[in-house]
Design a protein around this motif. Structure first.
Motif, PDB file in Angstrom:
ATOM      1  N   VAL D  54       0.806  -1.226   0.000  1.00  0.00           N
ATOM      2  CA  VAL D  54       0.000   0.000   0.000  1.00  0.00           C
ATOM      3  C   VAL D  54       0.841   1.278   0.000  1.00  0.00           C
ATOM      4  O   VAL D  54       0.560   2.213  -0.776  1.00  0.00           O
ATOM      5  CB  VAL D  54      -1.026  -0.025   1.144  1.00  0.00           C
ATOM      6  N   LEU D  58       0.333   4.477  -2.638  1.00  0.00           N
ATOM      7  CA  LEU D  58      -0.009   5.841  -2.234  1.00  0.00           C
ATOM      8  C   LEU D  58       1.051   6.838  -2.709  1.00  0.00           C
ATOM      9  O   LEU D  58       0.754   8.026  -2.886  1.00  0.00           O
ATOM     10  CB  LEU D  58      -0.177   5.903  -0.715  1.00  0.00           C
ATOM     11  N   ASP D  78      -9.535   2.255  -0.264  1.00  0.00           N
ATOM     12  CA  ASP D  78     -10.158   3.345   0.495  1.00  0.00           C
ATOM     13  C   ASP D  78      -9.175   4.487   0.728  1.00  0.00           C
ATOM     14  O   ASP D  78      -9.525   5.662   0.576  1.00  0.00           O
ATOM     15  CB  ASP D  78     -10.681   2.826   1.838  1.00  0.00           C
ATOM     16  N   ALA D  79      -7.950   4.128   1.098  1.00  0.00           N
ATOM     17  CA  ALA D  79      -6.943   5.163   1.340  1.00  0.00           C
ATOM     18  C   ALA D  79      -6.659   5.940   0.057  1.00  0.00           C
ATOM     19  O   ALA D  79      -6.552   7.174   0.059  1.00  0.00           O
ATOM     20  CB  ALA D  79      -5.668   4.523   1.883  1.00  0.00           C
ATOM     21  N   ARG D  81      -8.606   6.475  -2.421  1.00  0.00           N
ATOM     22  CA  ARG D  81      -9.718   7.375  -2.764  1.00  0.00           C
ATOM     23  C   ARG D  81      -9.678   8.662  -1.941  1.00  0.00           C
ATOM     24  O   ARG D  81     -10.116   9.712  -2.410  1.00  0.00           O
ATOM     25  CB  ARG D  81     -11.044   6.645  -2.573  1.00  0.00           C
ATOM     26  N   GLU D  82      -9.190   8.577  -0.731  1.00  0.00           N
ATOM     27  CA  GLU D  82      -9.113   9.788   0.090  1.00  0.00           C
ATOM     28  C   GLU D  82      -8.130  10.814  -0.468  1.00  0.00           C
ATOM     29  O   GLU D  82      -8.321  12.017  -0.302  1.00  0.00           O
ATOM     30  CB  GLU D  82      -8.667   9.429   1.512  1.00  0.00           C
ATOM     31  N   VAL D  89     -10.161   3.047  -9.267  1.00  0.00           N
ATOM     32  CA  VAL D  89     -10.935   1.813  -9.399  1.00  0.00           C
ATOM     33  C   VAL D  89      -9.990   0.621  -9.263  1.00  0.00           C
ATOM     34  O   VAL D  89      -8.902   0.619  -9.840  1.00  0.00           O
ATOM     35  CB  VAL D  89     -11.674   1.763 -10.750  1.00  0.00           C
ATOM     36  N   ARG D 125     -18.067  -7.176  -0.554  1.00  0.00           N
ATOM     37  CA  ARG D 125     -18.111  -5.712  -0.559  1.00  0.00           C
ATOM     38  C   ARG D 125     -18.701  -5.150  -1.853  1.00  0.00           C
ATOM     39  O   ARG D 125     -19.381  -4.128  -1.849  1.00  0.00           O
ATOM     40  CB  ARG D 125     -16.691  -5.170  -0.374  1.00  0.00           C
ATOM     41  N   THR D 214     -14.412  10.914  -6.893  1.00  0.00           N
ATOM     42  CA  THR D 214     -14.691  10.477  -5.533  1.00  0.00           C
ATOM     43  C   THR D 214     -15.320  11.606  -4.709  1.00  0.00           C
ATOM     44  O   THR D 214     -14.850  12.736  -4.730  1.00  0.00           O
ATOM     45  CB  THR D 214     -13.381  10.025  -4.863  1.00  0.00           C
ATOM     46  N   SER D 215     -16.366  11.276  -4.001  1.00  0.00           N
ATOM     47  CA  SER D 215     -17.055  12.252  -3.171  1.00  0.00           C
ATOM     48  C   SER D 215     -16.130  12.801  -2.095  1.00  0.00           C
ATOM     49  O   SER D 215     -15.404  12.046  -1.441  1.00  0.00           O
ATOM     50  CB  SER D 215     -18.272  11.609  -2.504  1.00  0.00           C
ATOM     51  N   GLU D 219     -16.611  10.257   4.397  1.00  0.00           N
ATOM     52  CA  GLU D 219     -15.527   9.315   4.646  1.00  0.00           C
ATOM     53  C   GLU D 219     -14.332   9.470   3.706  1.00  0.00           C
ATOM     54  O   GLU D 219     -13.210   9.183   4.096  1.00  0.00           O
ATOM     55  CB  GLU D 219     -16.088   7.894   4.528  1.00  0.00           C
ATOM     56  N   TYR D 220     -14.580   9.881   2.475  1.00  0.00           N
ATOM     57  CA  TYR D 220     -13.475   9.983   1.512  1.00  0.00           C
ATOM     58  C   TYR D 220     -12.928  11.406   1.387  1.00  0.00           C
ATOM     59  O   TYR D 220     -12.148  11.690   0.462  1.00  0.00           O
ATOM     60  CB  TYR D 220     -13.934   9.481   0.146  1.00  0.00           C
ATOM     61  N   ALA D 221     -13.337  12.315   2.244  1.00  0.00           N
ATOM     62  CA  ALA D 221     -12.749  13.660   2.225  1.00  0.00           C
ATOM     63  C   ALA D 221     -11.245  13.540   2.463  1.00  0.00           C
ATOM     64  O   ALA D 221     -10.771  12.568   3.047  1.00  0.00           O
ATOM     65  CB  ALA D 221     -13.396  14.508   3.315  1.00  0.00           C
ATOM     66  N   PRO D 222     -10.472  14.526   2.012  1.00  0.00           N
ATOM     67  CA  PRO D 222      -9.020  14.482   2.251  1.00  0.00           C
ATOM     68  C   PRO D 222      -8.739  14.288   3.740  1.00  0.00           C
ATOM     69  O   PRO D 222      -9.399  14.900   4.579  1.00  0.00           O
ATOM     70  CB  PRO D 222      -8.551  15.868   1.776  1.00  0.00           C
ATOM     71  N   PRO D 223      -7.769  13.447   4.075  1.00  0.00           N
ATOM     72  CA  PRO D 223      -7.502  13.142   5.485  1.00  0.00           C
ATOM     73  C   PRO D 223      -6.991  14.378   6.232  1.00  0.00           C
ATOM     74  O   PRO D 223      -6.334  15.232   5.630  1.00  0.00           O
ATOM     75  CB  PRO D 223      -6.401  12.080   5.426  1.00  0.00           C
TER      76      PRO D 223
END
Lengths: 238, 238, 238, 238, 238, 238
Positions: D54, D58, D78-79, D81-82, D89, D125, D214-215, D219-223
């Motif tokens: 991972v 990233l 998930d990470a 997408r953030e 995808v 999922r 990505t929304s 949950e997927y907002a920038p960390p």
């Protein structure tokens, strides 16, 4: 054809009410007899009550062609099916299934809040996911349903709330003590309102007519005989 | 700390076996006492047996800080939680959970074929979907597990088959009477083999150490008091 | 017996808090050592943080008989199980399971809203459908839980809201940084409040006592050796 | 439009294969660039490998309008997408979805047996219950797919077995290293065979064409930005 | 490449709208042709309408390489797949899947309340459990979406409410008649808003590019030929 | 009381068989009339056939107090409920429910393999998860069930295989054309064998006796009136 409707609690007046509901729908030539449990709790309002109502049910599973368990927790249903000589139907399973035949999602209205979990468990067992959209409690004790003249109004008001809140289109009455409310509630609410006692009586009658009874293959075969001791010694089977 | 391990059947020799399994894992200073039910079936091999084992369980839920129900059907668990003064854990729930901590999917090996449905129901209640990959029966009656010297070998052979057939990686022993088989079976099979009696004893001990007990909010609150009649009259609570 | 409790973030003060919680429940003779990750994020508040906390966890999975992952996202749990020499338990799985032993449905109270999805995913993995009735966020950043004296009050208030809103009967604390809140919160709320650090420590201790460790059959077998390159070259295993 | 296809392992020859598969389907004017991870495992065959792949993913999520994760475990999705500036995808999600558009139930054929659990998790999922009817492993290591001339035949034979065994009607290739097998396998088997690399490339292209990414809500907002330390210090974001 | 987009109702003006949405995203060289059903209801707002829209769909499944069913109920999808010469995609399935690629949970906004059940059913078929977090109705009839200038504002307001109420992060437009709203709604709401017509067109285009079409193995094989009689006699196939 | 049993295909001889099965169980005073569809396929063996059988069903939903849909796919059930003046029950839902009242898990035996998916879909809609343990096809075309004297033997043999393979304890006959097989099959197999035509007739009779009909609240309310055009113009409702 003979159908025995078992009131799993020990309160005679409730047995009379249940019997009336069952008789009102039974077909011509069907003999309906309601019996009161001879041991255990006066009403069933907890897991403890329910567990201790089961011996009284198992003691009267005889002398008929089919049996209705007239408590919305369907207590002892699996055990009853193992030992009864004809089909056994619980009123929760009968009511929930009837509701799915006339609507897309039902709400249950019941007595005490603490019993809602059991209703959800039963919905998970009997109905496809999503069919039961909510369980609502009026918090009127079981034995006050009869004696309290305001009870029916409260139950109907709760059902009206449930239809809105759950976006449901049918009501399941979640207690045998509400058996007398179905017709009036349906008229007032404008949706199907299901009394499990009547629904279960007709299901048992239908199963007998179809000539099918509980499968003796596998899980519901007669239990292996064995010693029973102590106070419950008489429950030993040969 | 005092833990009572309840054997829900009336067979004393099985209680001794259960007690040994529980004592072998309990921490220093933990008093483990196993008790035999004083009423009901000599072994639990049907829904009927299980239902009639519950009164005997409810009669001995006292004199300890926590309780283990040592029958793989976890009979009367909800009722026991309502009335016990400390945490109550069933051996099926303890074993299934332990299995999910050390593997991705477990198989249950049990006694009679007719009890597999109950094991599946419990897996549906305790474990996430898919965690229980199969339930297999050796069709040795419960009370012959002890007396039949070949029983352990058959159980291990069945477990080996289950691991292959289910593509599982851990074994749950599906009967309190198999409590003595875990260590040898694990050594022979090379995978974790879980005895629910030991696992449940440690869970009860852990819950007491954590200072948590059954929630009194909602469904598990003490049941409403009411009259009990007939043979079960003494079960009335105040 | 030696249990290592891993704080997957790099904040030493949080490690101390976690260690205290674990030591408070460990049995006599159990050595509990908490370690702080040597690389990655100062706190874990996103999928990104969580993914990048995993290498630091994998680097310290040694020198003990069992391991606790002390972050509520249970980061890297599957990977850790493949390579650790003893059982590995995450605090989310430990807390959620403990909650199901003392209640019928729990609520999780957590830190940031954005982490609720992860909590729901974990509930879907660890618990039967319906056991987790809701996940609620106080939107206090992880590292302010310690420093902000009002944090505990806010968490308790949120838990009270959750019990009502979700119709739940137990609370799961959704962050290792809340480990110190359990006793007071339980006293104030009157329901079981579960701290996953303590619960996981006792589960690891129990698994070691039972003599079971992660299955080496199938998915959790040691990973095939292979070259690792670049910055992560030292993670290659033989 | 620029699409970056990320090979999460460090093996260059596999990147070339993946790039060919993606370029073969991309629309006119779409620039496809495949990149090899600069750190971590040479192939991904365990949870451990996946977790350590991972960071390398990233680190290269930039310089394009959309991203494909070309490993069937969809590591770090998930990470990713953030933090990515465009849609991301995974090839498992792309392939599984494509399979549901052309059949009623698919089988996955993958490399090592130990990775089947991950495939089942992803099916849980991405797809509705029941859509994935089985996951089958040929037990050929990832990097031998290319080098072993018999590999394609074995994969096709396994797929044929899967169609029969699972009663499925489409095949999902469960490894990026199988990207080159789709056309031949489909011709030989007479059913749709989905290569996730091609499918994911077209999904990313489609999402960019639709103008959706990505929304950033929830949950997927920038960390949240924070310090990162140690070897992973450079992963800190502002 | 030729894609036929089928408007299953008989309203020509809606066909024009749908065609515009499809053409706006189709790749270079892709011929998009929208056709209006020649029989059945003017709009689809009930199960009755939907059932009676299917013959009109089945009558025009020809003269292209792939087909879009442009009604959010995805009417006749299984039947269409059995008889079409190329892939068939419904707009509900396309939109729901696209939403899961860019968010964690979507809300559907639709026209009449009575159609919400169908949307839930489709979500149950296409998406993993929990992906669809709610379905909301504006109760504007389908054919007024075009003519009522306030309709788009109402739909956007409803979507805003849905995002809050459902804790969702993407919006699926639940009616082909909303195809023109996506771009503006997305800009106003700040989240992905998916128009199924555009999404389905790109999926069909992608499937054709991948060279995959509906499996002819099993359930979707061409139907057995047989006599058709009465008004529907022309639907007989050889 | 008048019950109309609708044969959704156009084969008169099958209607006679269905009528006999329904009349054999109907109560005294209940008039059972079976009608043959006037349009569409001669038998229903694909999604295509099923979709094109629906108009013929909707055209004859009148002149009775309740309706049975006598095809195991329950075609057009939702649409029929919206427009019928009394309860409507499909034979798949009736049979599956009856099976759950007399056993723990049923198997379906049906005609063509390609229809098994539909049976699984219906089980997912009507029954709790796990109740339907398998669907097995004899691959005898629907219209040969009557004419082929060996058909019943093959169906019974298939049912015997299903009981073993699925570990089931009841059989559901998966085609209206098998209505005449139930009694003999049950005698030969020693388990309940359910004919949906008889079961549905009794359910409709029971619902009418209970005084409940399809809810007019929400999804099943009468459809909004609108123009219908082309060949289906006569289906417009006011």
């Amino acid at each position: 054809m003979r159908i025995r409707v078992i009131n799993p609690n020990t309160t005679e007046s409730m047995t009379a009410l249940i019997e009336a509901s069952a008789r009102a729908v039974a077909g011509p030539g069907v003999v309906v007899e309601a019996v009161t449990s001879s041991m255990g709790p006066a009403s069933i309002e907890s897991h403890y009550d329910e567990a201790l109502a089961v011996p009284g049910i198992l003691a009267v599973l005889r002398d008929a062609d089919g049996y209705v368990l007239a408590c919305f927790g369907d207590p002892g249903l699996d055990a009853a099916r193992e030992v009864a000589n004809g089909p056994v139907v619980g009123i929760a399973e009968a009511a929930m299934h009837a509701a799915t035949l006339v609507g897309r999602g039902f709400s249950v209205v019941t007595t005490l809040s603490r019993t809602r979990g059991r209703a959800h468990d039963l919905a998970g067992r009997y109905a496809a996911a999503g069919a039961c959209r909510g369980v609502h409690a009026c918090d009127i004790p079981v034995l006050e349903l009869e004696s309290d003249p305001a009870a029916r109004k409260e139950v109907v008001a709760l059902a009206r709330h449930a239809l809105e809140h759950d976006d449901s289109d049918a009501i399941v009455l979640g207690c045998a003590g509400m058996a007398g409310f179905a017709a009036v509630a349906s008229a007032e609410l404008g949706v199907p309102v299901i009394d499990g006692v009547a629904a279960a009586t007709l299901l048992v009658q239908s199963l007998i007519t179809l000539g099918v009874r509980t499968s003796a293959r596998g899980e519901y075969a007669p239990p292996p005989p064995k010693p029973y001791t102590g106070m419950l010694g008489d429950f030993a089977r040969e």
